[in-house]
Write an enzyme that holds these catalytic residues in place. Sequence first.
Site, short mmCIF file in Angstrom:
data_model
loop_
_atom_site.label_atom_id
_atom_site.label_comp_id
_atom_site.label_asym_id
_atom_site.label_seq_id
_atom_site.Cartn_x
_atom_site.Cartn_y
_atom_site.Cartn_z
N LYS A 4 -7.34 14.78 50.20
CA LYS A 4 -7.13 15.03 48.76
C LYS A 4 -5.65 14.84 48.46
O LYS A 4 -4.81 14.86 49.35
CB LYS A 4 -7.49 16.48 48.42
CG LYS A 4 -8.96 16.78 48.48
CD LYS A 4 -9.25 18.19 48.03
CE LYS A 4 -8.87 19.18 49.10
NZ LYS A 4 -9.46 20.48 48.99
N GLY A 61 -7.97 5.97 57.80
CA GLY A 61 -8.96 4.96 57.45
C GLY A 61 -8.38 4.06 56.37
O GLY A 61 -7.17 4.11 56.08
N ASP A 114 -16.82 5.79 60.11
CA ASP A 114 -17.61 4.79 59.38
C ASP A 114 -17.45 3.38 59.98
O ASP A 114 -18.29 2.50 59.74
CB ASP A 114 -17.20 4.76 57.91
CG ASP A 114 -17.24 6.14 57.27
OD1 ASP A 114 -17.99 7.00 57.76
OD2 ASP A 114 -16.50 6.37 56.29
N ARG A 150 -45.18 14.43 63.97
CA ARG A 150 -44.49 14.40 62.68
C ARG A 150 -43.65 13.13 62.52
O ARG A 150 -43.29 12.48 63.51
CB ARG A 150 -43.52 15.59 62.59
CG ARG A 150 -44.22 16.89 62.30
CD ARG A 150 -43.25 18.04 62.36
NE ARG A 150 -43.88 19.26 61.87
CZ ARG A 150 -43.42 20.47 62.08
NH1 ARG A 150 -42.32 20.66 62.80
NH2 ARG A 150 -44.04 21.51 61.58
N GLY A 168 -21.54 7.71 57.21
CA GLY A 168 -21.13 6.30 57.28
C GLY A 168 -20.59 5.78 55.97
O GLY A 168 -20.23 4.63 55.86
O1 F6P Z 1 -15.28 8.71 55.85
C1 F6P Z 1 -15.71 9.65 56.77
C2 F6P Z 1 -16.78 10.54 56.19
O2 F6P Z 1 -17.23 11.42 57.20
C3 F6P Z 1 -17.97 9.79 55.60
O3 F6P Z 1 -18.83 9.28 56.57
C4 F6P Z 1 -18.54 10.84 54.70
O4 F6P Z 1 -19.24 10.24 53.63
C5 F6P Z 1 -17.33 11.58 54.19
O5 F6P Z 1 -16.29 11.31 55.12
C6 F6P Z 1 -17.48 13.06 54.06
O6 F6P Z 1 -16.33 13.57 53.50
P1 F6P Z 1 -15.93 15.12 53.49
O7 F6P Z 1 -15.48 15.47 54.88
O8 F6P Z 1 -14.84 15.19 52.50
O9 F6P Z 1 -17.16 15.89 53.11
#
Ligand code: F6P
Length: 362
Positions: A81, A118, A144, A179, A187
């Site tokens: 953030k 990233g 990802d 099931r 991802g």
């Molecule tokens: O980019 C990494 C990741 O783990 C994604 O796979 C996922 O959509 C996102 O971050 C989750 O983000 P947060 O940790 O902010 O919930």
Amino acid sequence: MASLPSKRIGLLTSGGDCAGLNAVIRAVVYRAAKYGWQVLGIREGTQGLLTRPPEYQVLKPEDVDGHVMRMGGTILGTTNKGNPFAFPMADGTLKDRSAEIAGAVKELGLEAIIGIGGDGSLAILRQLAEVGGFKLVGIPKTIDNDLGMTEMSVGFDTAVAVATEALDRLQPTAASHERVMVLEVMGRDAGHIALNAGIAGGADVILLPEIPFSIDKVAAKINEIRAQGRNFSLVVVSEAVKDQAGGARQVEFADGQKRYGGIGHYVGELIAKATGAETRVTVVGHVQRGCPPSAEDRVLASAFGVHAVDLIAEGKFDRMVAWQNRKVVDVPIEDAIAGYQAVDLDGTLVKTARALGICLGD
Ligand code: F6P
């Protein structure tokens, strides 16, 4: 009297955490020590450079010895953030605080910064380095695995291993109760975790964001398996798969942030309705990130950390270390960010999945 270090470099982890970050930190600290440099570990990504005084810890080899490489998370903390170019202030406005970052880099006397991140984090760090006039080397990390120019990013292998283990654990209970087990994996917009774990974990259906799915095709696959005498199935769904109306399934948190979430349950319901099968849904979630890194992630992290420090020694900046053709190389950060890697629909793994009879929903 102890001699002063000839150079001081900064090291930060940025964006979502993943397994292997501490192994990178360890490698950077070890390698920098060989050059006689001091490493300042910046706290909480760029956040540590926005506080006054800047928040950091001097990292010495003895601080990262032993168990640190085995630990999930990041000992430096991280944030996904607060983009310094549009930082959310208490009064609800967004403020450009990039000059404060540049000021902190100068104040700390950092020769260069190694940023582990990233695509989003590396793009911001690159912009900060440009406007702030400091030197940057990037190290790719993301479960990802969607960054360009590198076959692997730190954290991906571990995430795949965790998702695969989830399938290993779901298979016996699926078989016992006859099931359909749906597993939702992370991802973001790329289906690499789903595809790799799905193949490794013996999935019958793998749904990827790159391939719109038809519930009729998925139901036909499950019914075909039943007709062959097996009364259970494993279905892997990547979190960014779109619903039948083409919409993304998301959750909104109390602070207004949105993330992917919910597609696994949506697909589970569709399957139950279409096939009449008893269906259960498991969401792996952050378990894919916060665990000890796999051996492969530790090796990758170590090679990346060493090479990043060597790049600084060679005076090569604005580069990202990368893994190509069984070795560590370096590429322009700009190219890595620009070359986003979705699942290649003509690639080996998609062909392999189809050849194994796995339904990809199309
Ligand atoms: O980019 C990494 C990741 O783990 C994604 O796979 C996922 O959509 C996102 O971050 C989750 O983000 P947060 O940790 O902010 O919930």
